[in-house]
Scaffold this motif. Structure first.
Motif, PDB file in Angstrom:
ATOM      1  N   LEU A   1       0.761  -1.185   0.049  1.00  0.00           N
ATOM      2  CA  LEU A   1      -0.121  -0.033   0.037  1.00  0.00           C
ATOM      3  C   LEU A   1       0.822   1.209   0.057  1.00  0.00           C
ATOM      4  N   VAL A   2       2.106   1.199   0.557  1.00  0.00           N
ATOM      5  CA  VAL A   2       3.055   2.533   0.654  1.00  0.00           C
ATOM      6  C   VAL A   2       4.021   2.397  -0.255  1.00  0.00           C
ATOM      7  N   GLN A   3       3.813   1.542  -1.195  1.00  0.00           N
ATOM      8  CA  GLN A   3       4.939   1.407  -2.368  1.00  0.00           C
ATOM      9  C   GLN A   3       5.137   2.759  -3.161  1.00  0.00           C
ATOM     10  N   GLY A   4       4.009   3.431  -3.301  1.00  0.00           N
ATOM     11  CA  GLY A   4       4.186   4.531  -4.266  1.00  0.00           C
ATOM     12  C   GLY A   4       4.777   5.650  -3.554  1.00  0.00           C
ATOM     13  N   PRO A   5       4.564   6.325  -2.465  1.00  0.00           N
ATOM     14  CA  PRO A   5       5.188   7.226  -1.634  1.00  0.00           C
ATOM     15  C   PRO A   5       6.615   6.694  -1.459  1.00  0.00           C
ATOM     16  N   LEU A   6       6.914   5.558  -1.098  1.00  0.00           N
ATOM     17  CA  LEU A   6       8.244   4.870  -0.595  1.00  0.00           C
ATOM     18  C   LEU A   6       9.197   4.990  -1.875  1.00  0.00           C
ATOM     19  N   ARG A   7       8.441   4.392  -3.033  1.00  0.00           N
ATOM     20  CA  ARG A   7       9.665   4.530  -4.121  1.00  0.00           C
ATOM     21  C   ARG A   7       9.910   5.815  -4.824  1.00  0.00           C
ATOM     22  N   ASP A   8       9.035   6.815  -4.411  1.00  0.00           N
ATOM     23  CA  ASP A   8       9.238   8.078  -4.972  1.00  0.00           C
ATOM     24  C   ASP A   8      10.162   8.975  -3.877  1.00  0.00           C
ATOM     25  N   GLY A   9      10.496   8.398  -2.805  1.00  0.00           N
ATOM     26  CA  GLY A   9      11.194   9.072  -1.867  1.00  0.00           C
ATOM     27  C   GLY A   9      10.305  10.051  -1.255  1.00  0.00           C
TER      28      GLY A   9
ATOM     29  N   GLY B   1       8.111  12.099  -2.327  1.00  0.00           N
ATOM     30  CA  GLY B   1       7.979  13.106  -3.059  1.00  0.00           C
ATOM     31  C   GLY B   1       9.466  13.681  -3.216  1.00  0.00           C
ATOM     32  N   VAL B   2      10.607  13.226  -2.899  1.00  0.00           N
ATOM     33  CA  VAL B   2      11.800  14.133  -3.249  1.00  0.00           C
ATOM     34  C   VAL B   2      12.373  13.310  -4.324  1.00  0.00           C
TER      35      VAL B   2
ATOM     36  N   LEU C   1      13.623   9.732  -6.993  1.00  0.00           N
ATOM     37  CA  LEU C   1      14.236   8.282  -7.288  1.00  0.00           C
ATOM     38  C   LEU C   1      15.723   8.295  -6.069  1.00  0.00           C
ATOM     39  N   TRP C   2      16.239   9.447  -6.243  1.00  0.00           N
ATOM     40  CA  TRP C   2      17.702   9.249  -5.488  1.00  0.00           C
ATOM     41  C   TRP C   2      17.475   9.075  -4.166  1.00  0.00           C
ATOM     42  N   LEU C   3      16.471   9.481  -3.578  1.00  0.00           N
ATOM     43  CA  LEU C   3      16.178   9.039  -1.900  1.00  0.00           C
ATOM     44  C   LEU C   3      15.210   8.076  -2.128  1.00  0.00           C
ATOM     45  N   GLY C   4      14.298   7.525  -2.896  1.00  0.00           N
ATOM     46  CA  GLY C   4      13.413   6.563  -2.963  1.00  0.00           C
ATOM     47  C   GLY C   4      14.367   5.233  -3.298  1.00  0.00           C
ATOM     48  N   VAL C   5      15.280   5.239  -3.736  1.00  0.00           N
ATOM     49  CA  VAL C   5      15.895   3.998  -4.089  1.00  0.00           C
ATOM     50  C   VAL C   5      16.579   3.287  -2.961  1.00  0.00           C
ATOM     51  N   PRO C   6      17.344   4.242  -2.230  1.00  0.00           N
ATOM     52  CA  PRO C   6      18.081   3.860  -0.914  1.00  0.00           C
ATOM     53  C   PRO C   6      17.168   3.439   0.280  1.00  0.00           C
TER      54      PRO C   6
END
Length: 292
Positions: free
Chosen positions: A161-169, A171-172, A174-179
Motif C-alpha cells: 500500500l505504501v509502495q508509491g510514496p516509498l519508491r518516490d522518496g 516526493g523527493v 528516485l535518488w532518495l527512494g531507491v536507498p
C-alpha cells in the motif's frame, strides 16, 4: 586408447580441483550444491503461483470493501511498482474504480471476504516453506504458525500500500527512494524470515539473506518500471486479459525465484565462516542438513 587416457586424466584433474575447492571454499561448494540441486527454481515457481492466486481474490475484496482512499492509494502504488500507463492502467482502474463497488459487494459478500483471506494464507504458507527449506528446518506446528501466516499477509498488504510514496522518496525523487526502498526491504525480509521461521533462527544470521533479497527486489523494482509498461500493453493488445495474466505471472516467477535464491544463499553464508563467527552467539551454529 590415447583419447581415453586423456579423458581419464582430465576427469581425475577435475575431481581433484573440485575436492580442493570444497576444502578451501566450503561456502561456495555448499551454495553450488544448493543452486544445482534443481529444487530452488521449482520452489520459486510454486511461490509465484501462490502469490498470484492470493493477489487476485484479495484485489477484488479490496475493491469491494475498502474505502475509496485505500483503493486510490493501492492504485497509485501498483502504478509505481510497474510504471503502468495506457491500456494496463485502464484495466487497473476498472478493478479498483468506484463503478464496480456495489456489484462486487453483492457478489463477494462477507463470507467471500473471509474465504479470500483464508485462501490467501496459502501464499504465507508457501513463503514459510521457502524460509524453512533455506534453513533446513522442519515445518512449524500449525498452532504456532497459523497466526503468523495471517499477520505476515496483512503486513505485506500494508507494505504494498505504501509502495508509491516509498519508491518516490516521499516526493523527493528516485535518488532518495531507491536507498530508502532498499533499507526498508532489508528490514521487511529480516522480519519475514524471523516471523515465518517461528523465531527458530536468531536475528543476526537472517541479515545476509535479507540483504540479498533486498538487493534483488530493488534491482527488479527498477527493471519493472522500464520493462513492464510496454510488456503489459503489448500483451493486452495481442492477447487481451489473458496476456495480462501471463505477463504478471511471469514477472512474479522472476521475483519469487530471486527471493528463494536469496534466502537460500543467505542461509548458507550465515552458517559458514567467516560470517558465522560474527552472526551467531557463541558457537551456536546449527549443523546443516539437506532440505526435505
Amino acid at each position: 586408447m590415447p583419447g581415453g587416457g586423456r579423458t581419464a586424466r582430465a576427469a581425475a584433474r577435475w575431481r581433484h580441483l573440485r575436492a580442493s575447492a570444497e576444502e578451501r571454499l566450503p561456502v561456495l561448494s555448499e551454495i553450488a550444491s544448493r543452486l544445482l540441486g534443481g529444487t530452488l527454481l521449482d520452489a520459486g515457481t510454486r511461490l509465484a503461483a501462490q502469490a498470484f492466486l492470493a493477489a487476485v481474490p484479495l484485489l477484488f475484496a479490496v475493491s469491494a470493501f475498502a474505502p475509496a482512499s485505500v483503493r486510490d492509494q493501492l492504485r497509485d502504488s501498483v502504478r509505481a511498482m510497474f510504471g503502468l500507463s495506457g491500456r494496463s492502467d485502464v484495466e487497473l482502474q476498472k478493478v479498483l474504480g468506484d463503478s464496480a463497488d456495489e456489484e462486487l459487494r453483492e457478489t463477494t459478500g462477507a463470507i467471500g471476504l473471509v474465504i479470500a483471506l483464508v485462501s490467501a494464507t496459502s501464499f504465507s504458507r508457501a513463503m514459510a516453506r521457502v524460509c524453512e527449506r533455506a534453513w533446513a528446518l522442519p515445518r512449524a506446528k500449525t498452532r504456532l504458525a497459523a497466526w503468523r501466516w495471517v499477520v505476515w499477509l496483512l503486513a505485506l498488504f500494508l507494505v504494498v500500500l505504501v509502495q508509491g510514496p516509498l519508491r518516490d522518496g516521499f516526493g523527493v525523487g528516485l535518488w532518495l527512494g531507491v536507498p530508502v526502498f532498499f533499507l526498508v526491504s532489508v528490514g521487511i525480509w529480516m522480519w519475514t524470515q524471523h516471523l515465518l521461521l517461528a523465531k527458530r533462527v536468531p536475528w543476526p544470521p537472517l541479515l545476509p539473506g535479507a540483504v540479498l533479497a533486498a538487493a534483488a527486489t530493488s534491482a527488479l523494482a527498477l527493471t519493472a518500471r522500464l520493462y513492464m509498461p510496454s510488456a503489459l500493453d503489448k500483451a493486452l493488445a495481442e492477447y487481451g486479459s489473458f496476456g495480462l495474466v501471463l505477463t504478471m505471472l511471469s514477472w512474479l516467477i522472476v521475483v519469487c525465484a530471486a527471493l528463494t535464491f536469496a534466502f537460500t544463499i543467505g542461509a548458507v553464508l550465515a552458517q559458514e565462516p567467516p560470517l558465522s563467527h560474527h552472526l551467531w552467539p557463541g558457537d551456536d551454529v546449527p549443523g546443516r542438513q539437506p532440505p526435505e
